[in-house]
Design a protein around this motif. Structure first.
Motif, short mmCIF file in Angstrom:
data_model
loop_
_atom_site.label_atom_id
_atom_site.label_comp_id
_atom_site.label_asym_id
_atom_site.label_seq_id
_atom_site.Cartn_x
_atom_site.Cartn_y
_atom_site.Cartn_z
N PHE A 66 0.79 -1.22 0.00
CA PHE A 66 0.00 0.00 0.00
C PHE A 66 0.83 1.28 0.00
O PHE A 66 0.32 2.35 0.31
CB PHE A 66 -0.95 -0.03 1.20
CG PHE A 66 -1.77 -1.29 1.26
CD1 PHE A 66 -2.76 -1.53 0.33
CD2 PHE A 66 -1.52 -2.26 2.22
CE1 PHE A 66 -3.51 -2.69 0.36
CE2 PHE A 66 -2.25 -3.42 2.26
CZ PHE A 66 -3.25 -3.64 1.33
N THR A 70 -3.60 5.82 -2.17
CA THR A 70 -4.53 6.75 -1.53
C THR A 70 -5.76 5.98 -1.09
O THR A 70 -6.47 5.42 -1.93
CB THR A 70 -4.94 7.87 -2.49
OG1 THR A 70 -3.78 8.58 -2.93
CG2 THR A 70 -5.91 8.84 -1.82
N PRO A 71 -6.01 5.90 0.21
CA PRO A 71 -7.14 5.09 0.67
C PRO A 71 -8.48 5.69 0.25
O PRO A 71 -8.63 6.91 0.16
CB PRO A 71 -6.99 5.10 2.19
CG PRO A 71 -6.23 6.36 2.49
CD PRO A 71 -5.28 6.55 1.32
N THR A 79 -14.98 -3.14 5.77
CA THR A 79 -14.29 -3.01 7.05
C THR A 79 -14.41 -4.29 7.86
O THR A 79 -13.42 -4.80 8.42
CB THR A 79 -14.89 -1.84 7.85
OG1 THR A 79 -14.67 -0.61 7.13
CG2 THR A 79 -14.26 -1.72 9.23
N ALA A 125 -3.40 -3.04 5.52
CA ALA A 125 -4.66 -2.49 5.01
C ALA A 125 -5.45 -1.83 6.13
O ALA A 125 -6.06 -0.76 5.93
CB ALA A 125 -5.48 -3.60 4.34
N LEU A 128 -3.79 1.47 6.82
CA LEU A 128 -4.04 2.42 5.73
C LEU A 128 -5.36 3.15 5.95
O LEU A 128 -5.46 4.35 5.65
CB LEU A 128 -4.07 1.67 4.40
CG LEU A 128 -4.37 2.51 3.15
CD1 LEU A 128 -3.20 3.45 2.84
CD2 LEU A 128 -4.64 1.60 1.95
N HIS A 129 -6.35 2.45 6.50
CA HIS A 129 -7.67 3.04 6.68
C HIS A 129 -7.91 3.52 8.11
O HIS A 129 -9.04 3.86 8.47
CB HIS A 129 -8.74 2.04 6.26
CG HIS A 129 -8.72 1.73 4.80
ND1 HIS A 129 -8.03 0.65 4.27
CD2 HIS A 129 -9.27 2.38 3.73
CE1 HIS A 129 -8.18 0.64 2.96
NE2 HIS A 129 -8.91 1.67 2.61
N VAL A 190 -12.59 -2.31 -4.46
CA VAL A 190 -11.39 -1.50 -4.24
C VAL A 190 -10.20 -2.23 -4.86
O VAL A 190 -9.87 -3.34 -4.42
CB VAL A 190 -11.16 -1.25 -2.74
CG1 VAL A 190 -9.89 -0.44 -2.53
CG2 VAL A 190 -12.36 -0.54 -2.13
N TYR A 192 -6.89 -2.10 -4.72
CA TYR A 192 -5.75 -2.57 -3.92
C TYR A 192 -6.17 -3.65 -2.93
O TYR A 192 -5.35 -4.49 -2.55
CB TYR A 192 -5.04 -1.41 -3.22
CG TYR A 192 -5.90 -0.50 -2.37
CD1 TYR A 192 -6.28 -0.85 -1.08
CD2 TYR A 192 -6.30 0.74 -2.86
CE1 TYR A 192 -7.05 -0.01 -0.30
CE2 TYR A 192 -7.07 1.61 -2.08
CZ TYR A 192 -7.45 1.22 -0.80
OH TYR A 192 -8.20 2.07 -0.03
#
Length: 241
Positions: A66, A70-71, A79, A125, A128-129, A190, A192
């Protein structure tokens, strides 16, 4: 829908079914899609394993997937999928660690370490979020998801009865991982995340082949799928043969 393991069918089915009910319900509020990416695998061997295992935060599946990403905003289903997947990877790692301690067979050491790296990738991941890791502060065999904790206990209990039972437990774990990753690929658009899930799926396919072939090599075969369809299973086992 998910894991029909002979000795722990009910709880494994419950764990994955709960996840899928939650994802399907939440997905009504978001989109879905599928993607692909690069695979990664792990070696197999029946020799004695040595060295220390690494429960750090490194990742040998191509570094941080990642970097420079860009998330995007995730749906609740996406989630939930990430939070469940990181726990499922820990459960597999913890089970294989117990089996390696018991049998000192390299396949369990190799795949245990691979599962650690899979979990590291999913944690990337989460980070990242800005999502918390549900495994934080959890010891071996401890999980936020109570159903996964029960699955862990049942798998370890069954797998410690014999090497063949442990290898079969490993194969069934990998079947379930593949099935859950197939769902994850359907539950996100998404790119990625698609790439990450595809990498994890390819690795789990390698693990499944390793367990099945090791069972055969010790005279404990054949192995019959209990989660995947016969067609899906045969396509994986016969890949590149």
């Amino acid at each position: 829908m998910k894991l029909f393991i002979a000795l722990c069918a009910t709880s494994f089915l419950c764990a994955s079914a709960q996840r899928n009910v939650r994802v399907r319900k939440n997905q009504q509020q978001g989109g879905n899609g599928a993607g692909n990416g690069n695979g990664a695998g792990v070696g197999n061997g029946m020799g004695n394993g040595g060295g220390q295992h690494n429960y750090g935060t490194g990742n040998r599946m191509g570094g941080n997937l990642f970097v420079d990403v860009t998330p995007v905003a995730l749906t609740q289903a996406e989630t939930d999928e990430l939070r469940y997947m990181v726990q499922e990877e820990k459960m597999a790692r913890d089970v294989y660690d117990k089996f390696f301690q018991q049998y000192q067979i390299r396949i369990f050491e190799n795949i245990r370490n691979s599962e650690q790296h899979h979990g590291d990738l999913v944690r990337q991941a989460l980070q990242l979020h800005g999502l918390t890791d549900p495994n934080t502060g959890k010891d071996v065999g401890q999980f936020e998801n109570a159903a996964l904790a029960q699955v862990y206990n049942e798998l370890v209990t069954s797998g410690l009865t014999s090497l063949g039972a442990a290898l079969r437990a490993g194969a069934k774990i990998e079947e379930t991982d593949i099935n859950d990753l197939n769902d994850a690929l359907q539950d996100t658009a998404v790119p990625y995340l698609d790439q990450m899930y595809e990498r994890l799926r390819r690795a789990s396919e390698n693990h499944l082949r390793a367990f099945v072939r090791t069972l055969e090599s010790i005279g404990e075969g054949p192995y019959s799928p209990t989660v995947l369809t016969t067609e899906e299973f045969n396509a994986i086992i016969n890949y590149n043969q």
